[in-house]
Write a protein that holds these residues in place. Structure first.
Motif, PDB file in Angstrom:
ATOM      1  N   GLU A  28       0.806  -1.331  -0.113  1.00  0.00           N
ATOM      2  CA  GLU A  28      -0.012  -0.043   0.049  1.00  0.00           C
ATOM      3  C   GLU A  28       0.824   1.165  -0.019  1.00  0.00           C
ATOM      4  O   GLU A  28       1.787   1.307   0.906  1.00  0.00           O
ATOM      5  N   ARG A  30       1.746   4.654   0.904  1.00  0.00           N
ATOM      6  CA  ARG A  30       1.229   5.649   2.102  1.00  0.00           C
ATOM      7  C   ARG A  30       1.465   7.191   1.980  1.00  0.00           C
ATOM      8  O   ARG A  30       2.597   7.510   1.216  1.00  0.00           O
ATOM      9  N   ASN A  51      -7.546  -6.475   4.586  1.00  0.00           N
ATOM     10  CA  ASN A  51      -6.941  -5.433   3.831  1.00  0.00           C
ATOM     11  C   ASN A  51      -6.057  -6.473   2.901  1.00  0.00           C
ATOM     12  O   ASN A  51      -5.347  -6.101   2.096  1.00  0.00           O
ATOM     13  N   VAL A  55      -0.739  -3.647   8.163  1.00  0.00           N
ATOM     14  CA  VAL A  55      -1.180  -2.439   8.360  1.00  0.00           C
ATOM     15  C   VAL A  55      -0.037  -1.698   9.341  1.00  0.00           C
ATOM     16  O   VAL A  55       0.016  -2.428  10.565  1.00  0.00           O
ATOM     17  N   ARG A  79      -6.967   1.867   5.886  1.00  0.00           N
ATOM     18  CA  ARG A  79      -5.713   1.909   5.553  1.00  0.00           C
ATOM     19  C   ARG A  79      -5.109   3.169   6.367  1.00  0.00           C
ATOM     20  O   ARG A  79      -5.688   4.153   6.878  1.00  0.00           O
ATOM     21  N   PRO A  82      -3.253   7.644   4.996  1.00  0.00           N
ATOM     22  CA  PRO A  82      -3.853   7.573   3.549  1.00  0.00           C
ATOM     23  C   PRO A  82      -3.332   8.972   2.620  1.00  0.00           C
ATOM     24  O   PRO A  82      -3.345   8.572   1.528  1.00  0.00           O
TER      25      PRO A  82
END
Length: 249
Positions: A28, A30, A51, A55, A79, A82
């Motif tokens: 992910e 960030r 997810n 995380v 999330r 973000p």
């Protein structure tokens, strides 16, 4: 300030769609990378099945928040770090990155800050959060603060820690159908009854962890814990509350 250049809500990218549990973990992006561990500061990663990736959290309160987000049926996805935005504060433009963004079942999303209540009582910080909330309101978004008062439920956190270990336990369709038929016919069952039916306490925990069964998570698990089928998903099934402007009370 135009929301076109500053706000990137959930649902605007393809990865907003949930992936299968067996799929690879997604990296992910960030807005700000979590800080490294320092003296007196603990950071880490929460292994999120919802997810399908770890995380990052930057405090024990954030770790507790991840557990509540993970097991709240109303939360589709969450999330960390973000997005970063600039908002006006006392005549100056200041940068702000919320701790989390949550997407709910009804399509709404909210930005959340995690803070101890003692810090939220500071007048300067509360005024800053009021200005941040006003910024998000002008951009058509919601903002809230979640504190240790909402997060620190020892029994709930212990239960969620136990369930986390059962999120990826395989449950066959036969097991699910058998339990649904049992409860639909006889009504709510106890943990002990279902464990005997399936000859496996592990599978009962897995059914709870994977939201096939509901139980009161604010009381300790016991052989007499009542289990029932989910009645639908809504804000009443959320495991947490949060504070909103103007008073955050």
């Amino acid at each position: 300030m135009s929301s076109k250049n500053t706000v990137v809500p959930f649902g605007t990218r393809q990865e907003a769609q949930l992936r299968l549990k067996s799929g690879p973990l997604r990296k992910e992006k960030r807005a700000r990378e979590p800080v490294r561990p320092t003296t007196g500061r603990v950071v880490g990663f929460y292994p999120s099945t919802k997810n399908n990736r770890p995380v990052a959290w930057e405090s024990q309160l954030e770790q507790k928040a991840c557990a509540l987000f993970e097991f709240s049926p109303d939360v589709v996805r969450y999330r960390e770090q973000p997005i970063s935005v600039y908002f006006e504060c006392d005549g100056q433009m200041r940068r702000y990155t919320p701790d989390f963004e949550l997407q709910f079942q009804d399509g709404r999303s909210i930005y959340l800050e995690v803070k101890p209540l003692a810090k939220l009582l500071n007048a300067d910080l509360k005024r800053r959060f009021q200005q941040i909330a006003r910024f998000w309101e002008l951009n058509g978004r919601q903002f809230g603060v979640i504190t240790d008062v909402e997060l620190c439920h020892p029994t709930l956190q212990l239960n969620l820690k136990l369930l986390r270990a059962h999120q990826r336990v395989h449950l066959s369709d036969e097991v699910r159908q058998r339990v649904v038929h049992w409860i639909a016919t006889a009504g709510p069952a106890t943990f002990e009854q279902l464990a005997e039916l399936l000859n496996s306490p592990t599978q009962v925990y897995a059914l709870i962890a994977q939201r096939a069964l509901n139980v009161d998570l604010f009381t300790p698990f016991s052989p007499t814990s009542a289990l029932h089928l989910p009645e639908g998903i809504g804000h009443e099934s959320r495991l947490f509350s949060y504070r909103t402007a103007p008073d955050f009370e």
